[in-house]
Design a protein around this motif. Structure first.
Motif, mmCIF file in Angstrom:
data_model
loop_
_atom_site.group_PDB
_atom_site.id
_atom_site.type_symbol
_atom_site.label_atom_id
_atom_site.label_comp_id
_atom_site.label_asym_id
_atom_site.label_seq_id
_atom_site.Cartn_x
_atom_site.Cartn_y
_atom_site.Cartn_z
ATOM 1 N N THR A 13 36.031 0.013 26.679
ATOM 2 C CA THR A 13 37.100 0.463 25.733
ATOM 3 C C THR A 13 37.731 1.826 26.051
ATOM 4 O OG1 THR A 13 35.867 -0.961 23.980
ATOM 5 C CG2 THR A 13 37.374 0.721 23.444
ATOM 6 N N PHE A 14 36.466 2.662 26.697
ATOM 7 C CA PHE A 14 36.879 3.956 26.923
ATOM 8 C C PHE A 14 38.122 3.935 28.139
ATOM 9 C CE2 PHE A 14 35.626 7.697 29.763
ATOM 10 C CZ PHE A 14 35.880 8.815 28.732
ATOM 11 N N MET A 15 38.222 3.088 28.971
ATOM 12 C CA MET A 15 39.254 2.778 30.040
ATOM 13 C C MET A 15 40.593 2.564 29.728
ATOM 14 S SD MET A 15 37.022 3.264 32.501
ATOM 15 C CE MET A 15 35.522 2.762 33.127
ATOM 16 N N ARG A 36 41.191 -5.142 29.532
ATOM 17 C CA ARG A 36 39.975 -4.566 29.036
ATOM 18 C C ARG A 36 39.104 -5.847 28.538
ATOM 19 N NH1 ARG A 36 36.266 -5.500 24.799
ATOM 20 N NH2 ARG A 36 34.911 -3.815 24.763
ATOM 21 N N ASP A 37 39.798 -6.649 27.702
ATOM 22 C CA ASP A 37 39.199 -7.643 27.451
ATOM 23 C C ASP A 37 38.763 -9.014 28.150
ATOM 24 O OD1 ASP A 37 39.218 -6.822 24.647
ATOM 25 O OD2 ASP A 37 40.808 -7.903 23.944
ATOM 26 N N MET A 95 35.664 -7.699 30.118
ATOM 27 C CA MET A 95 34.582 -8.082 29.475
ATOM 28 C C MET A 95 34.150 -9.599 29.398
ATOM 29 S SD MET A 95 32.803 -5.478 28.429
ATOM 30 C CE MET A 95 31.426 -6.533 27.814
ATOM 31 N N GLN A 96 35.054 -10.342 29.459
ATOM 32 C CA GLN A 96 34.831 -11.761 29.661
ATOM 33 C C GLN A 96 34.208 -12.313 31.015
ATOM 34 O OE1 GLN A 96 38.546 -14.032 28.646
ATOM 35 N NE2 GLN A 96 37.498 -15.774 29.397
ATOM 36 N N LEU A 97 34.662 -11.797 31.836
ATOM 37 C CA LEU A 97 34.015 -11.972 32.982
ATOM 38 C C LEU A 97 32.808 -11.641 33.211
ATOM 39 C CD1 LEU A 97 36.890 -11.704 36.082
ATOM 40 C CD2 LEU A 97 36.582 -13.502 34.137
ATOM 41 N N MET A 98 32.634 -10.291 32.920
ATOM 42 C CA MET A 98 31.047 -9.686 32.720
ATOM 43 C C MET A 98 30.246 -10.627 31.780
ATOM 44 S SD MET A 98 29.263 -7.522 34.163
ATOM 45 C CE MET A 98 29.884 -6.368 35.066
ATOM 46 N N ASN A 99 30.651 -10.951 30.700
ATOM 47 C CA ASN A 99 29.872 -11.893 29.857
ATOM 48 C C ASN A 99 29.592 -13.196 30.726
ATOM 49 O OD1 ASN A 99 29.499 -10.077 27.943
ATOM 50 N ND2 ASN A 99 31.478 -10.798 26.838
ATOM 51 N N ARG A 147 25.068 -4.645 28.380
ATOM 52 C CA ARG A 147 26.247 -5.316 27.524
ATOM 53 C C ARG A 147 27.032 -4.066 26.709
ATOM 54 N NH1 ARG A 147 27.676 -10.540 26.671
ATOM 55 N NH2 ARG A 147 25.531 -11.275 26.844
ATOM 56 N N ALA A 148 26.053 -3.588 26.026
ATOM 57 C CA ALA A 148 26.694 -2.204 25.188
ATOM 58 C C ALA A 148 27.132 -1.394 25.933
ATOM 59 C CB ALA A 148 25.339 -1.982 24.483
ATOM 60 N N PHE A 149 26.688 -0.954 27.176
ATOM 61 C CA PHE A 149 27.252 0.258 27.970
ATOM 62 C C PHE A 149 28.665 -0.583 28.539
ATOM 63 C CE2 PHE A 149 27.711 1.466 32.171
ATOM 64 C CZ PHE A 149 28.010 2.621 32.248
ATOM 65 N N PHE A 150 28.606 -1.595 28.862
ATOM 66 C CA PHE A 150 30.051 -2.167 29.438
ATOM 67 C C PHE A 150 31.177 -2.235 28.283
ATOM 68 C CE2 PHE A 150 27.369 -4.495 32.689
ATOM 69 C CZ PHE A 150 27.920 -3.491 33.765
ATOM 70 N N GLU A 151 30.792 -2.495 27.029
ATOM 71 C CA GLU A 151 31.580 -2.530 26.044
ATOM 72 C C GLU A 151 32.296 -1.443 25.554
ATOM 73 O OE1 GLU A 151 32.752 -5.240 23.760
ATOM 74 O OE2 GLU A 151 31.085 -6.798 24.023
#
Ligand code: HEM
Length: 133
Positions: free
Chosen positions: A118-120, A85-86, A89-93, A110-114
């Motif tokens: 986490t939900f996944m 998950r992290d 997010m890193q690649l998305m950032n 970004r808030a949506f992806f965060e």
């Protein structure tokens, strides 16, 4: 800003740029690379892009092709832990940095992806011999 206005603001082109910048990093990634079979990557890129376009106010091509997103269920085969998950997010950032979208669109996405990433995360299975509560 409302979710549905993101498409008005960045258009198909904005989503294509963001998702393209995300997927270009996947093949070399030691955690995510092996999760996405090589021959599926272009199709996977299109699915994420179409999903986001639908979710943020654009045409509903994703729904026409894939039906209800059921994202958590669709991710169950991938064994997503905190590290995966992290990394996602890193690649998305990184992709946000490259795509340079308008700040208000970036902030909301970004808030949506965060939250969604986490939900996944899947709970680790209970050790054998313990009683589930
Ligand atoms: C948490 C880390 C995540 C990992 C490791 C992960 C991994 C994957 C993998 C391996 C696939 C299959 C590729 C394909 O064939 O489409 C997939 C599909 C997909 N993912 Fe993720 N994902 C993550 C988070 C997310 C998030 C945060 C979103 C969006 C909010 C998302 C949206 C999607 C969508 C829309 C699909 C295609 C579903 C379908 O129609 O079959 N994923 N993901």
């Amino acid at each position: 800003m409302e979710d549905a206005n993101i498409y008005v603001l960045i258009g198909e082109e904005g989503f294509t740029r963001l998702v393209g910048a995300f997927y270009s990093q996947v093949p070399k990634d030691d955690i995510l690379g092996p999760m996405y079979p090589e021959h599926e990557r272009r199709a996977a890129e299109q699915r994420l892009r179409d999903f986001l376009i639908y979710r943020f106010g654009g045409p509903e091509k994703y729904i026409a092709e894939r039906g209800h997103p059921r994202l958590r269920a669709r991710h169950l085969p991938f064994h997503i832990n905190r590290a995966a998950r992290d990394r996602w997010m890193q690649l998305m950032n990184n992709a946000f940095a490259e795509a340079a979208l308008p700040p208000e669109a970036e902030q909301l996405l970004r808030a949506f992806f965060e939250q969604m990433s986490t939900f996944m995360i899947q709970a680790a299975p209970a050790p054998t011999g313990t009683i589930a509560t």
